[in-house]
Each structure stands twice: as C-alpha cells, then as structure tokens.
Design a protein around this motif. Structure first.
Motif, mmCIF file in Angstrom:
data_model
loop_
_atom_site.group_PDB
_atom_site.id
_atom_site.type_symbol
_atom_site.label_atom_id
_atom_site.label_comp_id
_atom_site.label_asym_id
_atom_site.label_seq_id
_atom_site.Cartn_x
_atom_site.Cartn_y
_atom_site.Cartn_z
ATOM 1 N N UNK A 182 -11.338 -107.005 108.503
ATOM 2 C CA UNK A 182 -10.112 -106.253 108.784
ATOM 3 C C UNK A 182 -9.598 -105.569 107.518
ATOM 4 N N UNK A 183 -9.684 -106.268 106.384
ATOM 5 C CA UNK A 183 -9.231 -105.684 105.117
ATOM 6 C C UNK A 183 -10.074 -104.455 104.761
ATOM 7 N N UNK A 184 -11.410 -104.588 104.911
ATOM 8 C CA UNK A 184 -12.287 -103.459 104.602
ATOM 9 C C UNK A 184 -12.007 -102.284 105.533
ATOM 10 N N UNK A 185 -11.841 -102.560 106.827
ATOM 11 C CA UNK A 185 -11.580 -101.480 107.786
ATOM 12 C C UNK A 185 -10.273 -100.773 107.451
ATOM 13 N N UNK A 222 -10.572 -98.508 104.363
ATOM 14 C CA UNK A 222 -11.362 -97.293 104.566
ATOM 15 C C UNK A 222 -10.634 -96.245 105.410
ATOM 16 N N UNK A 223 -9.511 -96.632 106.012
ATOM 17 C CA UNK A 223 -8.778 -95.718 106.885
ATOM 18 C C UNK A 223 -8.031 -94.701 106.033
#
Length: 71
Positions: free
Chosen positions: A34-37, A40-41
């Motif tokens: 979730x942190x990576x997603x 990247x937003x």
C-alpha cells in the motif's frame, strides 16, 4: 474455553479456523504494498497537504483508528 499453546502450530491452526493468524502475519507485506502504491501515485498540481485526517470504523474495524491513535 480451553487454553491454547501458542507455541504449537497445530494447536494454533485448530483454534483459528478463519485463518486470522495468517492474515496478521501478512499485514506487513500488505502495508508495504500500500505504501509503494501510494508513493507511485502522481499528485495533482492543485494538491494541498491535509490539515486533518479522519479514521473511522465500526465494531472490530475500529481497531485501525486505535492503532493510529497509539502512534
């Protein structure tokens, strides 16, 4: 209610028919994903940092707010 030896994987599995222990074990990977997603937003140009954040839940799902409050 009977005592469960939490050091005995078989006993733990028998007392956890819904597989909650596995879900808890997988939580760090879910948080990382979730942190990576979120990282990247792309933020819109009109983005402003929030002044407040609301975390809500009902019943057992309210534990998320308890975790955030403890931080």
């Amino acid at each position: 209610m009977t005592d469960v030896d939490l050091d005995d994987p078989g006993a733990l599995a028998r007392s956890d028919p819904s597989g909650m222990a596995a879900l808890i074990e997988g939580l760090p990977a879910q948080v990382g994903a979730a942190w990576r997603a979120g990282s990247e937003w792309p933020l819109p140009a009109s983005f402003r940092p929030p002044s407040r954040v609301v975390v809500a839940g009902i019943g057992g799902s309210a534990i998320g707010a308890d975790v955030i409050a403890a931080l």
